[in-house]
Design a protein around this motif. Structure first.
Motif, PDB file in Angstrom:
ATOM      1  N   GLU A  29       0.829  -1.208   0.000  1.00  0.00           N
ATOM      2  CA  GLU A  29       0.000   0.000   0.000  1.00  0.00           C
ATOM      3  C   GLU A  29       0.864   1.258   0.000  1.00  0.00           C
ATOM      4  N   SER A  30       1.975   1.205   0.721  1.00  0.00           N
ATOM      5  CA  SER A  30       2.885   2.362   0.764  1.00  0.00           C
ATOM      6  C   SER A  30       3.537   2.605  -0.593  1.00  0.00           C
ATOM      7  N   GLY A  36       3.379   6.954  -5.738  1.00  0.00           N
ATOM      8  CA  GLY A  36       4.405   6.003  -5.362  1.00  0.00           C
ATOM      9  C   GLY A  36       5.012   5.299  -6.563  1.00  0.00           C
ATOM     10  N   GLN A  62      12.120  -0.927   1.431  1.00  0.00           N
ATOM     11  CA  GLN A  62      10.813  -1.578   1.455  1.00  0.00           C
ATOM     12  C   GLN A  62      10.746  -2.722   0.453  1.00  0.00           C
TER      13      GLN A  62
END
Length: 213
Positions: A29-30, A36, A62
């Motif tokens: 989601e990030s 993004g 990430q």
């Protein structure tokens, strides 16, 4: 005693897997939120310079963590599957020995499993295994609503696992002319779509390419 210990171990593994899935979903989601870079998007701009609108070291961290979690998730899932097979075997051996007359035991198997205390419900998976990195205009995929950079969580009966590229091709071929349900992640949101593989004026029967993550 063996069954009790194995069940406790399996429940512990399921808790670990659920925690991994929560962390993976948070990372996805990030990465896939508005603006993004996505799971595998470019970290440089059109001129080849590092993008200034994102924290590149954080994105790389990430992505690396997501890769580690996926590998660990696969190992734990395989262990859970093996444990469940052993547990089911132990239950059947204890409660429903194989009939000597060769009669059907499917009903007793189902009853045994349902009466035993259940393992807990599996969490709903939404971890992408592929991304659309090419899609042609006017193709079946484009006409049915798929977009570049859509991340595939489920394509028909295909989810995470091995031999994904060949399984995706087989799923599309076997459903030519029929709608195939998809679960995708688009900009951090989970969506359900259907696409119908079919001939068109371009290559293939979908007109897009899935890159395995």
């Amino acid at each position: 005693m063996v069954a009790t210990n194995l069940k406790a171990e399996t429940i512990s593994l399921m808790d670990m897997r659920a925690s991994m899935e929560t962390e993976m979903n948070a990372i996805i989601e990030s990465l896939c939120g508005p603006g993004g870079p996505g799971i595998s998007g470019n970290l440089v701009d059109s001129e080849g310079f590092p993008r200034v609108d994102i924290d590149i070291p954080a994105v790389r961290s990430q992505r690396r963590r997501l890769s580690e979690l996926r590998n660990d998730h696969k190992v734990i899932t395989e262990k859970i599957d093996k444990n469940l097979q052993v547990l089911h075997s132990l239950r059947l051996d204890k409660v429903n020995p194989l009939p000597l007359d060769g009669s059907d035991i499917s009903a007793s198997v189902s009853e045994t499993i349902s009466q035993d205390s259940p393992m807990r419900e599996e969490p709903i998976m939404r971890i992408p295994f592929a991304i659309i990195d090419e899609i042609a205009d006017d193709s079946p995929a484009a006409e049915d609503g798929l977009q570049l950079s859509d991340e595939i969580v489920k394509f028909g009966n295909v989810e995470m696992g091995d031999n994904l590229q060949s399984r995706l091709m087989a799923e599309a071929q076997s459903n030519q002319g029929n709608p195939v349900p998809l679960v995708i992640v688009r900009q951090g949101s989970v969506m359900n779509l259907t696409v119908t593989p079919r001939p068109w004026h371009g290559r293939g029967i979908l007109g897009c390419h899935f890159r395995i993550l």
